[in-house]
Motif scaffolding. Structure first.
Motif, PDB file in Angstrom:
ATOM      1  N   SER A  31       0.849  -1.211   0.000  1.00 44.26           N
ATOM      2  CA  SER A  31       0.000   0.000   0.000  1.00 44.26           C
ATOM      3  C   SER A  31       0.871   1.243   0.000  1.00 44.26           C
ATOM      4  N   LYS A  62      -3.186  -7.001   0.318  1.00 49.95           N
ATOM      5  CA  LYS A  62      -3.822  -5.801  -0.246  1.00 49.95           C
ATOM      6  C   LYS A  62      -2.843  -5.169  -1.225  1.00 49.95           C
ATOM      7  N   ILE A  63      -3.404  -4.626  -2.309  1.00 50.54           N
ATOM      8  CA  ILE A  63      -2.557  -3.983  -3.315  1.00 50.54           C
ATOM      9  C   ILE A  63      -3.185  -2.651  -3.683  1.00 50.54           C
ATOM     10  N   VAL A  64      -2.357  -1.631  -3.824  1.00 49.67           N
ATOM     11  CA  VAL A  64      -2.850  -0.380  -4.419  1.00 49.67           C
ATOM     12  C   VAL A  64      -2.017  -0.104  -5.661  1.00 49.67           C
TER      13      VAL A  64
ATOM     14  N   GLU B  34      -4.384   6.142   6.413  1.00 49.76           N
ATOM     15  CA  GLU B  34      -4.238   4.983   5.531  1.00 49.76           C
ATOM     16  C   GLU B  34      -4.216   3.689   6.324  1.00 49.76           C
ATOM     17  N   GLN B  63     -11.098  -3.780  -5.168  1.00 49.82           N
ATOM     18  CA  GLN B  63      -9.919  -3.094  -5.674  1.00 49.82           C
ATOM     19  C   GLN B  63     -10.261  -1.654  -6.084  1.00 49.82           C
ATOM     20  N   GLU B  67      -8.783   1.820  -4.318  1.00 51.83           N
ATOM     21  CA  GLU B  67      -8.148   2.939  -5.026  1.00 51.83           C
ATOM     22  C   GLU B  67      -8.842   4.265  -4.692  1.00 51.83           C
TER      23      GLU B  67
END
Lengths: 116, 156
Positions: A31, A62-64, B34, B63, B67
């Motif tokens: 992230s 988790k991926i951004v 965050e 997803q 974002e």
């Protein structure tokens, strides 16, 4: 504006070196919070010019897009110096990586012939 | 002649059917920290699964929402909360993320230039808006100096 918090994301990276190949296992979130440490952790392996650097995404929670962007930058750097970045076990993140074009710069076995 | 029982049964059945068609809405406000966005995202993930979206589609929604939330947190200029609102209808899931950041011109967001990316990488920023548009069925963006709302729709 972001604040540090006890709830913030964490990423751990462990290494397994095998000759001129290094496997980096990621565990946790890729992230915005963890991207700087991700870049910092992988950079020495890029500088040592291993023939193959493998990022194992099996433990990624988790991926951004910025995290994926960092992996793209690493792949471009690896390519420029004649080595190769592979990303394995992308699982449920395959579509997100595909949309960002990761397969254009890195070897991603799960994206070979991938149809989004 | 219709019995009282049948009549009551019918009216209860009808009202239950009506309520089944009613949208279900919830709101979660989070501070711009965050990592905290995982809470509303988890709620939306459960909601999308219960609505009957496939595992892949749920991941797409998660997803896209990730974002949108991360963008709102990154561009927040105060401690003002970010609101995530989800509205489930029988065939539509709408998820809205609102912040009080400085706003941006949605038309100025360019599509990724993959040819350049292959040569020099990404360097800064990501593909947030591009990702969101690619992952859900419809996106609406309202932005002004008072804040931004991103509305995402997924159709069953």
């Amino acid at each position: 504006m972001t604040h540090s918090s006890f709830l913030q994301d964490e990423l751990k990276i462990s290494e397994q070196v095998d000759g001129d190949r290094v496997l980096l296992k990621l565990e946790g979130a890729l992230s915005v919070t963890t991207v700087p440490s991700f870049r910092q952790a992988v950079q020495p392996y890029l500088e040592k010019q291993y023939a193959v650097i493998v990022l194992d995404f099996d433990g990624v929670t988790k991926i951004v897009s910025r995290g994926v962007g960092a992996a793209i930058d690493m792949a471009v750097q690896a390519k420029k110096q004649g080595s190769k970045l592979c990303i394995e076990k992308v699982g449920k993140y395959a579509r997100s990586l595909y949309i960002q074009g990761v397969h254009l710069v890195a070897e991603v076995p799960e994206l070979e012939g991938f149809e989004p | 002649m219709e019995s009282i029982g049948e009549s009551i049964g019918e009216s209860i059945g009808e009202s239950m059917l009506e309520s089944l068609e009613e949208p279900v809405t919830f709101r979660i406000a989070i501070p711009p920290i965050e990592g905290v966005e995982d809470v509303p995202i988890a709620a939306v993930q459960v909601l999308a699964s219960k609505m009957g979206f496939s595992e892949d589609r749920v991941q797409d929604i998660v997803q896209a929402l990730t974002e949108a939330c991360v963008n709102s947190i990154l561009y927040s200029v105060s401690d003002a909360d970010i609101e995530v609102m989800a509205k489930a209808e029988p065939k539509v899931l709408m998820v809205e993320v609102s912040d009080r950041g400085p706003g941006f011109d949605p038309d100025s967001v360019q599509s990724p230039d993959f040819e350049t990316m292959v040569e020099i990488g990404v360097k800064s920023g990501g593909f947030g808006i591009h990702m969101i548009k690619a992952l859900v069925d419809k996106v609406e963006i309202e932005s002004s100096p008072e804040g931004t709302t991103i509305r995402m729709y997924a159709f069953l």
